[in-house]
Design a protein around this motif. Structure first.
Motif, PDB file in Angstrom:
ATOM      1  N   LEU B 205     -67.821 -63.466  40.258  1.00 35.56           N
ATOM      2  CA  LEU B 205     -67.755 -62.040  40.622  1.00 35.56           C
ATOM      3  C   LEU B 205     -68.137 -61.825  42.071  1.00 35.56           C
ATOM      4  O   LEU B 205     -69.017 -62.524  42.602  1.00 35.56           O
ATOM      5  CB  LEU B 205     -68.701 -61.232  39.731  1.00 35.56           C
ATOM      6  N   ARG B 213     -76.091 -57.650  44.236  1.00 35.53           N
ATOM      7  CA  ARG B 213     -76.873 -57.053  43.138  1.00 35.53           C
ATOM      8  C   ARG B 213     -78.173 -56.408  43.624  1.00 35.53           C
ATOM      9  O   ARG B 213     -78.550 -55.328  43.146  1.00 35.53           O
ATOM     10  CB  ARG B 213     -77.162 -58.089  42.059  1.00 35.53           C
TER      11      ARG B 213
ATOM     12  N   GLU C  73     -66.916 -56.151  37.241  1.00 31.15           N
ATOM     13  CA  GLU C  73     -67.692 -56.705  36.115  1.00 31.15           C
ATOM     14  C   GLU C  73     -67.548 -55.860  34.851  1.00 31.15           C
ATOM     15  O   GLU C  73     -67.740 -56.369  33.738  1.00 31.15           O
ATOM     16  CB  GLU C  73     -69.172 -56.789  36.524  1.00 31.15           C
ATOM     17  N   GLN C  74     -67.236 -54.583  35.002  1.00 35.54           N
ATOM     18  CA  GLN C  74     -67.098 -53.686  33.847  1.00 35.54           C
ATOM     19  C   GLN C  74     -65.688 -53.725  33.251  1.00 35.54           C
ATOM     20  O   GLN C  74     -65.426 -53.079  32.239  1.00 35.54           O
ATOM     21  CB  GLN C  74     -67.443 -52.247  34.251  1.00 35.54           C
ATOM     22  N   ARG C 105     -59.520 -61.312  34.749  1.00 34.87           N
ATOM     23  CA  ARG C 105     -60.160 -60.601  33.636  1.00 34.87           C
ATOM     24  C   ARG C 105     -59.157 -59.888  32.732  1.00 34.87           C
ATOM     25  O   ARG C 105     -59.553 -59.137  31.845  1.00 34.87           O
ATOM     26  CB  ARG C 105     -61.161 -59.576  34.184  1.00 34.87           C
TER      27      ARG C 105
END
Lengths: 237, 237, 237, 237, 237, 237
Positions: B205, B213, C73-74, C105
């Motif tokens: 990612l 992050r 990421e979601q 993804r």
């Protein structure tokens, strides 16, 4: 807006309209003295088409395609449907089903001063469309309009029976009575351009071919070397 | 506007310009610190081209392409013609005959802060063009302008000899003296992007690869489940 | 703007989303009562794609794509990423590296109320993108935003989990809870259109098929021959 | 974009800048050979102001006014603050509090290639502002930029210390080193215009005053009576 | 679009709405976290008005003001009429007669995502109007719409009973349930701004007042004298 | 474009033109069946003027005001000068000196499909101007055009001698031969509007006055209480 459907207006000769289409928009526009171009806001729904045909004109209320249904019946072989709305609108007044209907009648394309939809289907059908927007926005069939009255699109007056030429450069109109003369002028221009193309491909310059060098001097245009210019115009941050 | 034709300005190395062209607009724009992009209004006349070359600059009066004729003579192998008008105009100052002439001289493409025409012919020729409009509108040859002076397009100053890179993302300028450094930076970026591409294709990612992050927390970004959010933010009609 | 990442919102069934995608934008827009269309300013980065998927929504600061990194990421199989900026911006917030990550993804495409870049690469990858601009302009990663909150694009509210359908006609949204019903209506409409297409190809007129002739009279639309019209409306220069 | 604050650039003489302001935008634009105008997209926030001053230039990230705070400290008596954003933005980077601060320092106005807000308060204060948008949209203070580097607005390069003249016609820039010469030319032009105004008020025609009648013939312009024209050009519907 | 007239929706307290109006658009927008602004395309028909009221929402077909007639009956003291069209339109759906009717009912103003007309009469009446266009283009009364359903204008969802604040900076929406909290925040902000205004008028700098100097260093912003900068960045033509 | 100056075209009666001016743009537009409006892009250079006069038409090359000099001589008492350019241009073709000349001849105003300049001076003179841009950009006097031929502006054909009415709502054209009839219709409409104004001020509703309630039912518009609606349409985030 008078709510009228004018039937059977005289058309330019469809063969002449088709021949003008082969010359293309820029050539025809120049051939008639740089007039008739509908402007850069008219774009093809899909690229690569080039057509010439005779105008059936439609005036619709924005967001309402009732009059296009009326217009289909007035169309015949060699026509191009030309649609204006009474005030600015981007709604998709025209799509694949209309194209199916028009193609069955021999219509060569459509020009819309509003939106078109079903772009993928029109490309697959090979039905050419020019418009000021692509929009899926659907419409009602509630308000009257007019067919085969003079309309204006992009600053040009289009009368029924006028010739419409359209390609990737946009759309140009030729007045019905001038079609034959413009075709002759377009043919001359196409011939002249072929000679120029050959000359340019061989290295001749436009400055010489069009005898522009004298004009430069008359306009006070000076040639100066970079070194001299750089000394005179030293920039600063 | 001074009516001057500046001759033989120094150019960036055409090999470096070509190599920058291969990296493409977005990479070069990033490689020089996110500068030099001419903005989204510059679009390719046909899609798929990618070029790099050295600028010959032209300043025209709107609706007048006289100075493009003058500019052709100043162009040489590896150049890209870059045209600004003195005030806003969408007229089609450039078409197929100019392209024929320029191609004969080794010119790699054209960028216009106005209109282009003969789009179908340019695509057939494979001569790339970027512009702010497509327009068949023809022009006169009546008013003076300038060649190889600094011009601005899309908020960027373009000097003669600068590198111009253009592709489907638009147009970017690299200052002549910075071309070599930007090429090195572009190569580093292309290499780094290749590694990132591989990592992303493998499922890594960006949040982790770019160590973002911690920043999220510092910015006060909270993660909350949909259930909790839905209870708190219950909409009403 | 609350700085929140909402996790795991309920999604419409991805199979239903995909099936809606096959019906296409104009049909789905009509099937849900001419609602949900994002308007003509949303254009495909490359033409020919047609997709349906479930929305992951992103709200970014203009010129800042930090939240897209968070959004990746979601995302999961069957999603479409939908990005709004907090105020008008044309900057290129999305490009090829994001597409690589999203494709890994199972994401089906992206819709952006701002700019996209790497158009040639996206076309080569076959990753579909719709946006309001193409722009190479790069961005920073400095300011917070939100994920999976309701956003508005083109006058439509898009909630996470809603269905997004996009093709060459633009983008339409279907509310999550209405997806199944809209799919049924779209199927009925597609069937009805197939019958109309056949009828129109055989020469039936919309005036008859949709029983519009009575409405014309009620609206006071008159048919008049060109000769009669020309006598009454004689223009003058 | 280099993140630099350049301090104490040389300025044009503030008295000359003020005198240029009194001549107004159109006169100054003409006096320097029809150059320097920022274009019609720059509009006054309130009408009736006319100013001339020396530029302090600011380059901001879109949606971020951090650098305007930095710029205030660099401003002094007679300056005009000139703000560009790194990519297109309409956000309101400037409002009443900044105006209060700048007025305290003797600044004469502000020009923004983005949005302005607090329009009513600026009008009440009598602090003049020109911008490409009016927008209440607020901003962050997160991203670096530059002060007193050359920027471009509306196709014009503005360097720190250049003269900015603005009124209801928009904004024009005069290069610092040319300010004195342009002031002399503007004075000559204003004098000449006063004579022309008097002549026109007395009924003289521009055709005679500027000796244009010969040019008309040379250009092939013909005079024809309406009767003759109407016969030749009979329109049809 | 469901054709529904929702009657008697709960409204925000009209006194709170009025008080928010006094704080003005920019302050209210900031007070609710920089949200709710309808964007720079909404402009006052005449300048100088500042209002706050509760929304009665209307959804019209483009070019059709039937639903505004329906909406008038749903309006009461303290309301602001808010009109969206189903697709983009600039037609003048609202004019002086509507204003007369609304004023009789205590309505404080109108916001239109389309055109307004009778601008001179509205100014004389003192009835405030904000719109995306001024247009005399008249409309029909033929197509259904909805009243007091959620609509979107300028990217904002407006629900019936929400607070609308409008002035020369444009239009902002405050959600009904948040109105009281936003009023308190706006009062705090107005107070804080009064202190800042005083400080700035006395010569304090934003850099100090907002403690931004450390941030500049952290962002890598360097101060450099003009002499040093000019040596490093020597421009060339 | 034929290079012709048509002299002494028949004009509509200047008294009728003036009387139409007093009714204003919106009323005249409605009185002639919602036709003739030039659209929202034509804005007054300063607000508050309202005029009616007879058109002298001018067709100029973009960036070239030679033909306006020619047109002045063709103007007489009661005229309004109406200027189109051959292709899109925002340059300032008209300013204060022209206004001085025209006022001396009794001309009532100017309408330009391009830019106007000297806005402050025009306001001081009280000479009304409508245009599609305000621009100081100066022009040349190099290219031929035409006077008193039909031109199109904003989709309307304007012939010499037609009536032009302009105010803060924009510009409308009335065909010369229809001027008297339209004046009568405008007077009837103004009278009817006065009665409606009185009725609305007294609280009557348009729904009743125009007998629209039956139409609502026929269109399937339902009234529903907020409570019922809220239950049915429960939103979710």
């Amino acid at each position: 807006m008078k709510n009228v459907v004018v039937t059977d207006p005289p058309r330019a000769d469809p063969a002449i309209a088709g021949a003008l289409g082969e010359h293309g928009v820029s050539t025809v526009h120049e051939a008639q003295g740089r007039t008739g171009y509908l402007g850069p806001q008219f774009r093809p729904a899909w690229s690569g088409a080039r057509v010439g045909g005779t105008a059936v004109t439609v005036l619709c209320w924005p967001g309402d395609n009732l009059m296009i249904h009326v217009a289909v019946e007035q169309c015949r072989d060699g026509d191009i449907l030309v649609v204006a709305t009474n005030s600015p609108s981007s709604d998709g007044l025209f799509g694949e089903l209309f194209a199916t209907s028009l193609r069955q009648r021999g219509v060569r394309g459509v020009v819309l001063g509003c939106g078109v939809r079903d772009v993928a289907e029109l490309r697959d059908l090979g039905f050419p469309a020019w418009s000021t927007a692509v929009s899926a926005q659907g419409t009602v069939k509630a308000t009257a309009g007019a067919i085969n009255v003079p309309i204006t699109l992009g600053g040009q007056v289009i009368r029924p029976g006028d010739v419409i030429v359209a390609d990737d450069d946009g759309v140009v109109r030729v007045a019905r009575r001038e079609a034959e003369g413009v075709l002759a002028a377009a043919a001359r221009r196409t011939h002249k351009e072929a000679l120029s193309r050959e000359a340019f491909a061989a290295g001749e310059l436009g400055l010489d071919r069009y005898q522009l060098r004298d004009r430069l001097a008359a306009l006070g245009i000076e040639y100066v070397s970079y070194q001299k210019y750089a000394q005179a115009e030293h920039d600063e941050p």
